[in-house]
Scaffold this active site. Sequence first.
Site, PDB file in Angstrom:
ATOM      1  N   ASP A  73       0.822  -1.205   0.000  1.00  0.00           N
ATOM      2  CA  ASP A  73       0.000   0.000   0.000  1.00  0.00           C
ATOM      3  C   ASP A  73       0.859   1.259   0.000  1.00  0.00           C
ATOM      4  O   ASP A  73       2.081   1.206   0.217  1.00  0.00           O
ATOM      5  CB  ASP A  73      -0.901   0.019   1.239  1.00  0.00           C
ATOM      6  CG  ASP A  73      -1.960  -1.072   1.217  1.00  0.00           C
ATOM      7  OD1 ASP A  73      -2.328  -1.521   0.117  1.00  0.00           O
ATOM      8  OD2 ASP A  73      -2.422  -1.459   2.309  1.00  0.00           O
ATOM      9  N   TYR A 127       6.933  -9.703   6.826  1.00  0.00           N
ATOM     10  CA  TYR A 127       6.953  -8.265   7.069  1.00  0.00           C
ATOM     11  C   TYR A 127       7.499  -7.968   8.467  1.00  0.00           C
ATOM     12  O   TYR A 127       7.424  -8.816   9.371  1.00  0.00           O
ATOM     13  CB  TYR A 127       5.541  -7.684   7.000  1.00  0.00           C
ATOM     14  CG  TYR A 127       4.976  -7.529   5.606  1.00  0.00           C
ATOM     15  CD1 TYR A 127       5.055  -6.313   4.929  1.00  0.00           C
ATOM     16  CD2 TYR A 127       4.336  -8.588   4.968  1.00  0.00           C
ATOM     17  CE1 TYR A 127       4.507  -6.168   3.656  1.00  0.00           C
ATOM     18  CE2 TYR A 127       3.794  -8.452   3.696  1.00  0.00           C
ATOM     19  CZ  TYR A 127       3.886  -7.232   3.055  1.00  0.00           C
ATOM     20  OH  TYR A 127       3.349  -7.088   1.787  1.00  0.00           O
TER      21      TYR A 127
END
Length: 284
Positions: free
Chosen positions: A62, A123
């Site tokens: 994003d 992540y």
Amino acid sequence: MSDEVEPGFVRVRLDLAYDGKDFSGWAKQTARRTVQGEIEDALRTVTRSSRTYDLTVAGRTDAGVHARGQVAHVDLPAEVWAEHGELLLRRMAGRMAPDVRIWRVAEAPVGFNARFSALWRRYAYRISDRPGGADPLTRGHVLWHDRPLDVDAMNAASARMLGEHDFAAYCKKREGATTIRTLQKLSWVRDAESGVVTGTVQADAFCHNMVRALVGAMLFVGDGRRPDPWPAQVLASGVRDPGVHVVRPHGLTLEEVAYPADELLAARNKEARNVRSLPGRGCC
């Protein structure tokens, strides 16, 4: 679904990194600066091509999210690869802004697909709870949280979330897409020197907003506003809870994408395209 490379083309793997601050995410958009758009524009210029060669990426990050271990692939005409292959890395570096770098360019093995061949994505989310705020030198990659965090409580809550579940309560639903994922790692460590708390989040794949929603839930446990069973209770409900906040993107970095051995790539590619369902439920 077939993923064979078109005759006369070569599939090329790109390993890359970027600072997401000034990008409107990975996927190209009209009149907005994106990572995909930046790389595709540079590739078209460097190869002196009249067409754009579309990239396929392991994880579509994003706006504001960073990446250290992102992977993509592109199919290039064999003659273009033959002409530019050895020099492509250096030439691309000369055409792109310094907030996006390609570290490796290589012909991909048979069956490789940057998205569907991946075994997992890992992540890291970094948080500072220092009373005075985040370190000015790392503030672009570290979220400041204004309450002290109990890492042990966050780990206790995280352990309840592992495994294969329907993460609809932590995802922004997309039409036709499943929200079933296998969460392999969710853990928290505080650095003894800097005090920064780093969350490691690893899954076979992620749905939209999933990582940042999970982090938001764990922050509420860590600062004492919610008990440690609460995130798992939200997960079991199967619906979005207004109490779960999606944290800001700048603390999040895609660290690594893993792939199987070359001889298993095609099988993994096929397996990852199957729509999953949990035991006892229909697929749709």
